[in-house]
Design an enzyme around this catalytic site. Structure first.
Site, PDB file in Angstrom:
ATOM      1  N   HIS A   1      -2.073  -3.873  -6.757  1.00  0.00           N
ATOM      2  CA  HIS A   1      -1.145  -3.779  -5.633  1.00  0.00           C
ATOM      3  C   HIS A   1      -1.900  -4.231  -4.381  1.00  0.00           C
ATOM      4  CE1 HIS A   1       1.279  -1.760  -2.501  1.00  0.00           C
ATOM      5  NE2 HIS A   1       2.250  -1.647  -3.391  1.00  0.00           N
TER       6      HIS A   1
ATOM      7  N   ASP B   1      -6.786   3.604  -8.913  1.00  0.00           N
ATOM      8  CA  ASP B   1      -5.465   3.729  -8.302  1.00  0.00           C
ATOM      9  C   ASP B   1      -4.520   4.360  -9.326  1.00  0.00           C
ATOM     10  OD1 ASP B   1      -2.972   3.483  -7.163  1.00  0.00           O
ATOM     11  OD2 ASP B   1      -3.054   1.313  -6.882  1.00  0.00           O
TER      12      ASP B   1
ATOM     13  N   GLN C   1       0.775   4.665 -10.025  1.00  0.00           N
ATOM     14  CA  GLN C   1       1.800   4.416 -11.045  1.00  0.00           C
ATOM     15  C   GLN C   1       1.540   5.161 -12.347  1.00  0.00           C
ATOM     16  OE1 GLN C   1       4.603   2.772 -10.615  1.00  0.00           O
ATOM     17  NE2 GLN C   1       4.142   2.059  -8.550  1.00  0.00           N
TER      18      GLN C   1
ATOM     19  N   LYS D   1       5.948   9.038  -5.628  1.00  0.00           N
ATOM     20  CA  LYS D   1       6.086   8.430  -6.958  1.00  0.00           C
ATOM     21  C   LYS D   1       5.946   9.481  -8.064  1.00  0.00           C
ATOM     22  CE  LYS D   1       4.205   4.015  -5.315  1.00  0.00           C
ATOM     23  NZ  LYS D   1       5.461   3.243  -5.244  1.00  0.00           N
TER      24      LYS D   1
ATOM     25  N   CYS E   1       4.795  -6.202  -3.787  1.00  0.00           N
ATOM     26  CA  CYS E   1       3.474  -6.022  -3.158  1.00  0.00           C
ATOM     27  C   CYS E   1       2.356  -6.300  -4.151  1.00  0.00           C
ATOM     28  CB  CYS E   1       3.334  -4.623  -2.577  1.00  0.00           C
ATOM     29  SG  CYS E   1       4.466  -4.289  -1.223  1.00  0.00           S
TER      30      CYS E   1
END
Length: 674
Positions: free
Chosen positions: A392, A469, A472, A495, A633
């Site tokens: 991202h 990260d 997600q 999220k 993104c």
């Protein structure tokens, strides 16, 4: 069923006694197998309460007490321990079937969507009480109500005892007191619901017997018929390949139906019902263009259960205050609720200490915090940073800016045509100059799941730090930071079915304490003079000023909700739904799937030949279906795959096979009409 002529709608006591004995025969051994429901007999205290409840339930002025708990009519019955949902006539078009052909409506707890084991929740407030949604189950006082519905819970008010944060090992300034308030979930008034009966052509006894025959809590050893047909070629049974799967010795799904490629019916596991879970999300009752909202934009943001919405409202109504200062009651309530939320995050990630959990605005701020507080102070010209092609923009731009500023080398791990990390190429890039590897655990644009543990170990082998990260991944799979061993992990609350404007940086405690503060101001200092400033240790040193207190507490409520369902069960269901949707989507002429990794989260990026992505998005929106169109993104990875933008439906555990069917049918109509 016969009824007592003296009471309109009241079932005959002999029929009730027969039904009660059927129910009690399914309960653990300590319960009687033969009881009388006559109120003047006291052979068992619960039998008396059952009779009283049933008698009072029947005197309803002739109103039938059958009610829906899903999108299709069902009967909810309560045994002394646990609950189950019994399907009745009607049902949902294309609804998944279970092996005996009865429309699927798995055992559930009135809105939770997951069936507990027998006895795990006691009698849930007696035969006359049942929770109506997951948010009521999450009420900690619910299970403490006695059989008459009287709330016997105790609120533990602060009295200056050991502060909560100190008790959990949090670094706090003892000059700014906290008290011992617990983080109480919103206390809700639970209205009584009555034992439902079905009159007319449907036989309640027959339905009850069918339900008892189906009784399976999901925690026992499955029978052979549960796995019948799993060896069939082209079966869309996913457990063998599912990266989120449970230990095979403890299967989470007890009744499994292989999904044939030609089938339009989906399967909702025997102890997981997305239709019930959907009831806990108020916004999913919305209509768009006169059609029920189908939310397929979960990778951008997830919807919020009522439990989260209520918890935030409760904070502002009863606890609103700044934290970590003042000696008054509301400051204590707010401080303890905020720090309790930090503890919930710690448990959710399996971090070693609450001092490793820093609240920020989201994953983007988390990456920037590490880049500024560690990278800007530790890295020097000639050092190397490695990111992956999947990233991202939030995990590219901060490192590119830092590299340009300090003369660092920024390298990119390549991917293959399916969107999978090329580990051999990654290995060649690692060297003694590599100081940081930053990569995503799940791609937001393609859904690719990276081999995170292996990549972390490879980076550590050359002395590099790792930022993972998790924006997600945390909503789809169990993320264990001690197992993964990354130095930092970031994610966003919105999220994870929580509020916007709140996120988390996990960092190893010693490493966090070596890092410079990211922002300066109140709450992050121990002492200030014009000659010297002393900072708190982590996490307070990174939480300057008044933080997003309410939404941190809301994030804690979201974690409560997810944890009660089980993140493994969520991941398993979503993987099934992904397989179901992928199979149907691939049959549409002109569809090109972007990102076909062997291990994926529930993201489907695609293009449709002959249509712009915006045209597809608008056509779906006309049917109430929300998807994302654009570059997400993540321009580098889309360009690597040969496109600038895609249509991206992304699925969550409140989506259903019926939702997928509407989506697929819309695409077929769009294609054929043109």
């Amino acid at each position: 069923m016969n009824t007592n002529s003296n009471h309109i709608g009241l079932p005959n006591i002999e029929d009730l006694q027969h039904i009660a004995n059927e129910l009690f025969s399914a309960l653990p051994n300590e319960f009687p197998k033969e009881i009388s429901l006559s109120p003047d007999l006291n052979e068992h205290p619960r039998a008396t309460k059952v009779a009283e409840t049933l008698l009072s339930a029947g005197n309803l002025g002739g109103v039938e007490t059958v009610f829906p708990v899903s999108n299709h009519d069902t009967l909810m019955t309560q045994a002394g321990h646990g609950m189950s949902v019994i399907p009745i006539q009607g049902g949902i078009p294309n609804q998944p079937l279970i092996p005996n052909g009865i429309p699927q409506s798995p055992p559930s707890m009135g809105g939770i969507g997951v069936s507990p084991s027998v006895g795990s929740y006691g009698n849930l407030g007696g035969m006359g009480k049942s929770p109506n949604s997951f948010s009521e189950i999450s009420d900690p006082t619910f299970l403490e109500k006695d059989l008459n519905g009287i709330d016997t819970s105790k609120y533990h008010l602060g009295n200056g005892e050991v502060p909560y944060a100190v008790g959990t090992g949090n670094n706090v300034n003892m000059g700014e007191p906290q008290t011992s308030f617990e983080d109480l979930n919103l206390t809700k008034k639970v209205e009584p619901s009555y034992f439902p009966f079905e009159y007319g052509d449907n036989s309640f006894e027959a339905e009850l017997k069918a339900a008892l025959d189906m009784l399976n809590t999901g925690f026992g050893t499955p029978s052979a018929k549960d796995f019948a047909g799993l060896e069939q070629k082209n079966s869309y049974y996913f457990l063998d390949e599912n990266p989120f799967a449970f230990d095979s010795r403890k299967p989470a799904i007890s009744s499994v139906v292989p999904i044939q490629p030609q089938s339009r019916n989906g399967w909702v596991g025997s102890n997981f019902d997305a239709y019930l879970i959907k009831k806990d999300f108020p916004i999913l009752n919305e209509t768009v263009n006169g059609k029920p909202l189908i939310w397929f934009d979960n990778a951008a943001t997830t919807q919020k259960p009522k439990a989260v919405i209520d918890r935030i409202a409760y904070f502002y109504e009863h606890e609103n205050s700044n934290i970590h200062r003042a000696a008054h009651e509301l400051a204590a309530r707010a401080s303890d609720a905020y720090e309790a939320a930090r503890e919930k995050v710690r448990v959710f990630l399996n971090a070693g200490s609450v001092n490793e959990i820093v609240f920020v605005r989201g994953a983007t701020e988390g990456v920037n915090l590490v880049a500024e507080s560690w990278g800007n102070h530790k890295l020097v010209a000639g050092d190397e940073i490695i990111v992956s092609h999947l990233e991202h923009h939030a995990n590219i731009v901060p490192w590119k800016r830092l590299a340009d500023k300090k003369g660092l080398k920024l390298s990119v791990i390549p991917v293959d045509d399916d969107g999978q990390i090329l580990l051999d190429e990654y290995a060649k890039m690692l060297n003694s100059k590599t100081k940081l590897v930053a990569f995503t655990q799940v791609s937001n644009a393609l859904g690719t799941i990276t081999p995170a543990k292996q990549m972390v170990d490879m980076a550590h082998a050359v002395g590099a730090k790792v930022l993972l990260d998790g924006a997600q991944s945390v909503s789809h799979m169990k993320v264990d930071v001690r197992y993964l061993n990354a130095d930092w992990l970031v994610f966003s609350g919105h999220k994870l079915f929580g509020p916007t404007g709140i996120g988390v940086v996990y960092g190893k405690e010693d490493l966090l304490n070596e890092m410079e503060p990211y922002q300066s101001g109140g709450n992050m200092i121990q002492d200030v003079t014009f000659e010297e400033i002393k900072y708190h240790k982590a996490p307070n040193r990174f939480e300057a000023g008044t933080g997003n207190i309410a939404d941190a507490i809301g994030l804690g409520a979201a974690i409560d909700y997810i944890s009660k369902i089980g993140i493994e069960a969520i991941g398993q269901y979503e993987h099934y739904l992904l397989e179901y949707a992928t199979h149907l989507l691939k049959q549409i002429p002109g569809v090109r799937l972007i990102g076909t990794a062997a291990e994926k989260a529930s993201v489907l990026s695609f293009t449709l030949d002959g249509f712009t992505n915006d045209e597809v998005g608008k056509a779906l929106n006309r049917e109430g279906i929300a998807v994302r169109t654009g570059h997400h993104c993540a321009q580098p990875i889309l360009r690597r795959m040969g496109v600038e933008t895609t249509v991206r439906p992304s699925l969550a555990f409140y989506n259903t096979c019926q939702d997928v069917d509407v989506f697929i049918e819309t695409l077929w109509r769009l294609k054929t009409n043109k």
